[in-house]
Design a protein around this motif. Structure first.
Motif, PDB file in Angstrom:
ATOM      1  N   ILE A 184       0.850  -1.186   0.000  1.00 26.47           N
ATOM      2  CA  ILE A 184       0.000   0.000   0.000  1.00 26.47           C
ATOM      3  C   ILE A 184       0.887   1.238   0.000  1.00 26.47           C
ATOM      4  O   ILE A 184       1.814   1.366   0.812  1.00 26.47           O
ATOM      5  CB  ILE A 184      -0.947   0.008   1.210  1.00 26.47           C
ATOM      6  CG1 ILE A 184      -1.814  -1.253   1.185  1.00 26.47           C
ATOM      7  CG2 ILE A 184      -1.828   1.256   1.195  1.00 26.47           C
ATOM      8  CD1 ILE A 184      -2.792  -1.366   2.330  1.00 26.47           C
ATOM      9  N   ILE A 185       0.597   2.140  -0.920  1.00 23.40           N
ATOM     10  CA  ILE A 185       1.381   3.361  -1.085  1.00 23.40           C
ATOM     11  C   ILE A 185       0.707   4.499  -0.331  1.00 23.40           C
ATOM     12  O   ILE A 185      -0.455   4.831  -0.584  1.00 23.40           O
ATOM     13  CB  ILE A 185       1.512   3.719  -2.573  1.00 23.40           C
ATOM     14  CG1 ILE A 185       2.133   2.554  -3.348  1.00 23.40           C
ATOM     15  CG2 ILE A 185       2.346   4.984  -2.757  1.00 23.40           C
ATOM     16  CD1 ILE A 185       2.066   2.730  -4.851  1.00 23.40           C
ATOM     17  N   GLY A 186       1.435   5.108   0.574  1.00 25.12           N
ATOM     18  CA  GLY A 186       0.887   6.185   1.386  1.00 25.12           C
ATOM     19  C   GLY A 186       0.292   5.643   2.669  1.00 25.12           C
ATOM     20  O   GLY A 186      -0.246   4.532   2.701  1.00 25.12           O
ATOM     21  N   GLY A 187       0.381   6.424   3.735  1.00 21.93           N
ATOM     22  CA  GLY A 187      -0.090   5.970   5.039  1.00 21.93           C
ATOM     23  C   GLY A 187      -1.323   6.694   5.530  1.00 21.93           C
ATOM     24  O   GLY A 187      -1.465   6.948   6.722  1.00 21.93           O
ATOM     25  N   SER A 188      -2.236   7.043   4.621  1.00 24.05           N
ATOM     26  CA  SER A 188      -3.429   7.804   4.991  1.00 24.05           C
ATOM     27  C   SER A 188      -4.420   6.938   5.761  1.00 24.05           C
ATOM     28  O   SER A 188      -4.206   5.736   5.974  1.00 24.05           O
ATOM     29  CB  SER A 188      -4.111   8.357   3.735  1.00 24.05           C
ATOM     30  OG  SER A 188      -4.736   7.304   3.024  1.00 24.05           O
ATOM     31  N   VAL A 189      -5.532   7.547   6.152  1.00 27.05           N
ATOM     32  CA  VAL A 189      -6.598   6.817   6.843  1.00 27.05           C
ATOM     33  C   VAL A 189      -7.076   5.649   5.996  1.00 27.05           C
ATOM     34  O   VAL A 189      -7.198   4.511   6.466  1.00 27.05           O
ATOM     35  CB  VAL A 189      -7.767   7.772   7.182  1.00 27.05           C
ATOM     36  CG1 VAL A 189      -8.996   6.986   7.621  1.00 27.05           C
ATOM     37  CG2 VAL A 189      -7.348   8.747   8.274  1.00 27.05           C
ATOM     38  N   GLY A 190      -7.358   5.906   4.710  1.00 23.66           N
ATOM     39  CA  GLY A 190      -7.822   4.831   3.834  1.00 23.66           C
ATOM     40  C   GLY A 190      -6.803   3.722   3.705  1.00 23.66           C
ATOM     41  O   GLY A 190      -7.152   2.532   3.675  1.00 23.66           O
ATOM     42  N   ALA A 191      -5.524   4.076   3.633  1.00 19.10           N
ATOM     43  CA  ALA A 191      -4.463   3.076   3.522  1.00 19.10           C
ATOM     44  C   ALA A 191      -4.403   2.200   4.766  1.00 19.10           C
ATOM     45  O   ALA A 191      -4.286   0.967   4.674  1.00 19.10           O
ATOM     46  CB  ALA A 191      -3.126   3.765   3.301  1.00 19.10           C
ATOM     47  N   LEU A 192      -4.470   2.814   5.942  1.00 19.38           N
ATOM     48  CA  LEU A 192      -4.388   2.059   7.184  1.00 19.38           C
ATOM     49  C   LEU A 192      -5.598   1.151   7.372  1.00 19.38           C
ATOM     50  O   LEU A 192      -5.480   0.030   7.865  1.00 19.38           O
ATOM     51  CB  LEU A 192      -4.239   3.016   8.363  1.00 19.38           C
ATOM     52  CG  LEU A 192      -2.920   3.798   8.414  1.00 19.38           C
ATOM     53  CD1 LEU A 192      -2.979   4.879   9.487  1.00 19.38           C
ATOM     54  CD2 LEU A 192      -1.741   2.859   8.663  1.00 19.38           C
ATOM     55  N   VAL A 193      -6.783   1.642   6.981  1.00 13.93           N
ATOM     56  CA  VAL A 193      -7.988   0.811   7.059  1.00 13.93           C
ATOM     57  C   VAL A 193      -7.851  -0.396   6.136  1.00 13.93           C
ATOM     58  O   VAL A 193      -8.102  -1.540   6.527  1.00 13.93           O
ATOM     59  CB  VAL A 193      -9.241   1.632   6.704  1.00 13.93           C
ATOM     60  CG1 VAL A 193     -10.453   0.722   6.523  1.00 13.93           C
ATOM     61  CG2 VAL A 193      -9.525   2.662   7.791  1.00 13.93           C
ATOM     62  N   ALA A 194      -7.451  -0.149   4.872  1.00 12.58           N
ATOM     63  CA  ALA A 194      -7.290  -1.250   3.920  1.00 12.58           C
ATOM     64  C   ALA A 194      -6.264  -2.257   4.415  1.00 12.58           C
ATOM     65  O   ALA A 194      -6.477  -3.478   4.350  1.00 12.58           O
ATOM     66  CB  ALA A 194      -6.883  -0.697   2.557  1.00 12.58           C
ATOM     67  N   ALA A 195      -5.140  -1.764   4.916  1.00 11.60           N
ATOM     68  CA  ALA A 195      -4.078  -2.646   5.379  1.00 11.60           C
ATOM     69  C   ALA A 195      -4.549  -3.536   6.523  1.00 11.60           C
ATOM     70  O   ALA A 195      -4.243  -4.742   6.566  1.00 11.60           O
ATOM     71  CB  ALA A 195      -2.873  -1.818   5.822  1.00 11.60           C
ATOM     72  N   THR A 196      -5.292  -2.961   7.453  1.00 14.50           N
ATOM     73  CA  THR A 196      -5.742  -3.727   8.613  1.00 14.50           C
ATOM     74  C   THR A 196      -6.733  -4.801   8.219  1.00 14.50           C
ATOM     75  O   THR A 196      -6.659  -5.948   8.693  1.00 14.50           O
ATOM     76  CB  THR A 196      -6.345  -2.790   9.672  1.00 14.50           C
ATOM     77  OG1 THR A 196      -5.409  -1.744   9.967  1.00 14.50           O
ATOM     78  CG2 THR A 196      -6.671  -3.538  10.949  1.00 14.50           C
ATOM     79  N   TYR A 197      -7.669  -4.464   7.336  1.00 15.44           N
ATOM     80  CA  TYR A 197      -8.618  -5.482   6.864  1.00 15.44           C
ATOM     81  C   TYR A 197      -7.899  -6.612   6.137  1.00 15.44           C
ATOM     82  O   TYR A 197      -8.191  -7.798   6.340  1.00 15.44           O
ATOM     83  CB  TYR A 197      -9.652  -4.847   5.936  1.00 15.44           C
ATOM     84  CG  TYR A 197     -10.876  -4.318   6.654  1.00 15.44           C
ATOM     85  CD1 TYR A 197     -11.913  -5.164   7.045  1.00 15.44           C
ATOM     86  CD2 TYR A 197     -11.001  -2.970   6.953  1.00 15.44           C
ATOM     87  CE1 TYR A 197     -13.026  -4.686   7.708  1.00 15.44           C
ATOM     88  CE2 TYR A 197     -12.115  -2.469   7.611  1.00 15.44           C
ATOM     89  CZ  TYR A 197     -13.120  -3.333   7.992  1.00 15.44           C
ATOM     90  OH  TYR A 197     -14.227  -2.847   8.653  1.00 15.44           O
ATOM     91  N   LEU A 198      -6.942  -6.266   5.292  1.00 12.22           N
ATOM     92  CA  LEU A 198      -6.212  -7.295   4.552  1.00 12.22           C
ATOM     93  C   LEU A 198      -5.402  -8.179   5.495  1.00 12.22           C
ATOM     94  O   LEU A 198      -5.370  -9.408   5.351  1.00 12.22           O
ATOM     95  CB  LEU A 198      -5.300  -6.632   3.524  1.00 12.22           C
ATOM     96  CG  LEU A 198      -6.004  -6.036   2.304  1.00 12.22           C
ATOM     97  CD1 LEU A 198      -5.063  -5.117   1.539  1.00 12.22           C
ATOM     98  CD2 LEU A 198      -6.528  -7.149   1.388  1.00 12.22           C
ATOM     99  N   ALA A 199      -4.733  -7.567   6.462  1.00  8.51           N
ATOM    100  CA  ALA A 199      -3.923  -8.342   7.401  1.00  8.51           C
ATOM    101  C   ALA A 199      -4.793  -9.263   8.250  1.00  8.51           C
ATOM    102  O   ALA A 199      -4.393 -10.395   8.566  1.00  8.51           O
ATOM    103  CB  ALA A 199      -3.110  -7.408   8.289  1.00  8.51           C
ATOM    104  N   ARG A 200      -5.964  -8.786   8.601  1.00  7.08           N
ATOM    105  CA  ARG A 200      -6.875  -9.633   9.383  1.00  7.08           C
ATOM    106  C   ARG A 200      -7.383 -10.808   8.566  1.00  7.08           C
ATOM    107  O   ARG A 200      -7.855 -11.800   9.126  1.00  7.08           O
ATOM    108  CB  ARG A 200      -8.041  -8.792   9.911  1.00  7.08           C
ATOM    109  CG  ARG A 200      -7.611  -7.887  11.050  1.00  7.08           C
ATOM    110  CD  ARG A 200      -8.703  -6.945  11.484  1.00  7.08           C
ATOM    111  NE  ARG A 200      -9.957  -7.622  11.760  1.00  7.08           N
ATOM    112  CZ  ARG A 200     -10.972  -7.072  12.419  1.00  7.08           C
ATOM    113  NH1 ARG A 200     -10.851  -5.834  12.865  1.00  7.08           N
ATOM    114  NH2 ARG A 200     -12.080  -7.727  12.615  1.00  7.08           N
ATOM    115  N   ALA A 201      -7.301 -10.698   7.225  1.00  5.17           N
ATOM    116  CA  ALA A 201      -7.673 -11.811   6.342  1.00  5.17           C
ATOM    117  C   ALA A 201      -6.466 -12.710   6.057  1.00  5.17           C
ATOM    118  O   ALA A 201      -6.473 -13.474   5.094  1.00  5.17           O
ATOM    119  CB  ALA A 201      -8.249 -11.274   5.042  1.00  5.17           C
ATOM    120  N   LYS A 202      -5.423 -12.581   6.879  1.00  7.30           N
ATOM    121  CA  LYS A 202      -4.215 -13.405   6.800  1.00  7.30           C
ATOM    122  C   LYS A 202      -3.325 -13.056   5.615  1.00  7.30           C
ATOM    123  O   LYS A 202      -2.506 -13.879   5.174  1.00  7.30           O
ATOM    124  CB  LYS A 202      -4.564 -14.904   6.763  1.00  7.30           C
ATOM    125  CG  LYS A 202      -5.490 -15.360   7.870  1.00  7.30           C
ATOM    126  CD  LYS A 202      -4.933 -15.025   9.254  1.00  7.30           C
ATOM    127  CE  LYS A 202      -5.884 -15.509  10.363  1.00  7.30           C
ATOM    128  NZ  LYS A 202      -5.409 -15.105  11.718  1.00  7.30           N
TER     129      LYS A 202
END
Length: 521
Positions: A14-32
């Protein structure tokens, strides 16, 4: 195949550490999924920050209120357990009028009706009907705006409207109403309901995150979009985060790390594309990172013009991108020795969101000047005094005033660098006309112009040629790009410019996770 130090590649970068980026990253990581976020600066959260702008005084650049924060992400990522809290969940709207003829509008139809009835005239009776109508229409449109309604991209607003009405299965009467609103201005729409010009100007100012002025066609639909949002309160409510917007970032960073997201303060220089499919990124130091999918929280032009190699998206991709927005917003933060002396405004009402413009035409005239690269003669302001509800932001007895200035030129004649003091004086002069003596209470200030490095003030360029087309498009159409495996997940993928996180959540759901069961549910 690109490798990172001989290790397996990431499922998503994920490029950039914005709110949307952090939300996307967390959902993806929670999906393993194995996820890495690369932020060019040392500060994550992008536009969601709390800074000290004067000794002991803290404020939030670009994000002094929350009106579209994705409630589902807040709940599912347990952000409140990670420190997110709200100082207010349903702020009043205070419309300043000349000679103390202010209008205070509490949340809810009946409270609003009672407040307007106290001012005399017919607006009190009209408000309940108005509130019921806009909230009803907003609920009808919410499946499009909350991401539960999928759909293809459309080349223009007319096509997007047809697709939206068909997918929403609206009754003929409601379909005609939405079609009318997509062509109508917010000013004309409000003229049908109310007489008080100050009230109409204040409500109409809510459309500025769409990029439209209240006099422009389609801005009535942007008003309906605002009423479809909710942030820690009922539909259409506006909230204030305790501790400023940086608390949201802190909660998201904590949730992301708990889920296993890798956070790196490194700049991405290039998106690696093979056969029109993103397969990874190259960092500014030359390191190459492989990934099954690449998500960008930058805007469409930054992503597709500056990071994607020329020709990678096929002939004409660059030509199809709309030009960058010519208008943007600025902000002035003031450190005050005492509450701002707005004449005729009760102390309790200073905790509301304050609209500073006494003519509806001010916003339209300001945008007209901005389109020619000039500062407008009169400016509109959206003002908050966050310390009225959150004492942690300033020393005891002191206060912070935050003034957002919409409808300014993104590129000013002569450049913004030398215009900071001019803008500060213009904002102070406008405030002083409603709050005599304010200038004498200022201990310090900070000005953020459209070219300031802290944040982007226009929401970034989207994939759509008009704000109305962007409003009517599905989330999938705003998130997917012409490059396979490349998705947008930031503010530019939202229906309008807002700190939401919803685009990040939905983008994560569109990414195939090869390490798991497929795309997120």
């Amino acid at each position: 195949m690109i490798r990172l130090g001989g290790s397996e590649k990431y499922n998503a970068v994920i490029i950039g550490g914005s709110v949307g980026a952090l939300v996307a990253a967390t959902y993806l990581a929670r999906a393993k999924a194995r996820v890495a976020v690369f932020e060019a600066s040392e500060h994550f959260g992008g536009e969601a920050r709390t800074i000290e702008f004067a000794p002991g005084f803290r404020g939030s650049p670009a994000s002094h209120m929350a009106f579209a924060l994705d409630g589902r992400a807040v709940r599912e990522l347990r952000l409140q357990a990670h420190g997110l809290a709200f100082a207010q969940d349903n702020m009043k709207l205070v419309a300043l009028g000349r000679g103390g003829k202010h209008v205070v509008l509490p949340g809810g139809s009946f409270r609003g009706r009672a407040a307007l009835a106290a001012n005399g005239g017919s607006d009190g009776l009209a408000y309940t009907a108005f509130h019921n109508e806009v909230t009803r229409l907003a609920k009808l449109m919410r499946p499009l705006w909350d991401g539960t309604l999928a759909g293809p991209a459309a080349p223009n607003a007319a096509e997007a409207l047809v697709f939206a009405i068909r997918r929403l299965r609206l009754e003929d009467r409601d379909a005609e109403r939405i079609e009318e609103l997509s062509r109508q201005s917010a000013a004309a729409f409000l003229d049908r309901w109310f007489e008080n010009g100050v009230l109409k100007a204040a409500i109409a100012l809510d459309v500025f995150p769409s990029g439209l002025s209240p006099q422009e066609p389609g801005s009535a639909l942007a008003l309906i979009w605002r009423y479809a949002q909710e942030s820690a309160g009922p539909q259409g409510a506006v909230s204030q985060m305790r501790g400023g917007a940086g608390v949201l970032t802190g909660a998201l960073v904590s949730a992301a790390r708990e889920a296993g997201v890798e956070l790196h303060s490194k700049r991405v220089s290039t998106i690696v594309v093979e056969k029109r499919t993103a397969i990874g990124v190259t960092l500014a130091d030359g390191e190459m990172i492989a990934a099954d999918a690449v998500l960008s929280s930058l805007d469409a032009r930054e992503t597709l013009l500056h990071l994607v190699p020329p020709g990678s998206g096929g002939l004409g991709m660059r030509a199809r991108l709309p030009p960058a927005s010519p208008t943007a917003c600025a902000q002035v933060l003031l450190a005050l020795v005492s509450p701002p002396p707005f004449a005729g405004v009760d102390t309790d009402d200073l905790a509301g969101r304050i609209a500073v413009l006494d003519r509806g035409e001010v916003a339209d005239e300001a945008k007209g000047a901005a389109l020619t690269g000039r500062l407008p003669r009169e400016i509109a302001l959206e003002v908050t005094v966050p310390t009225m509800a959150d004492l942690t932001l300033a020393p005891a007895g002191s206060h912070v005033l935050s003034a957002i200035v919409p409808y300014l030129p993104a590129s000013l004649e002569g450049g913004w660098m030398g215009a900071h003091e001019l803008l500060r004086r213009r904002v102070l002069g406008t405030l002083e006309s409603f709050a005599p003596g304010l200038k004498d209470r200022v201990l310090g200030s900070r000005v953020f112009t459209p070219d300031h490095a802290v944040t982007r003030w226009d929401g970034g360029a989207s994939l759509f040629a008009s704000p109305v087309a962007r409003l009517l498009a599905s989330y999938e159409a705003r998130i997917r790009t012409p490059i396979g495996g490349l998705y947008l997940c930031g503010r530019a993928a939202e229906p309008a410019d807002a700190i939401s996180g919803r685009a990040g959540r939905i983008a994560a759901g569109l990414v195939p996770i090869r390490a798991g069961e497929g795309a997120l549910a």
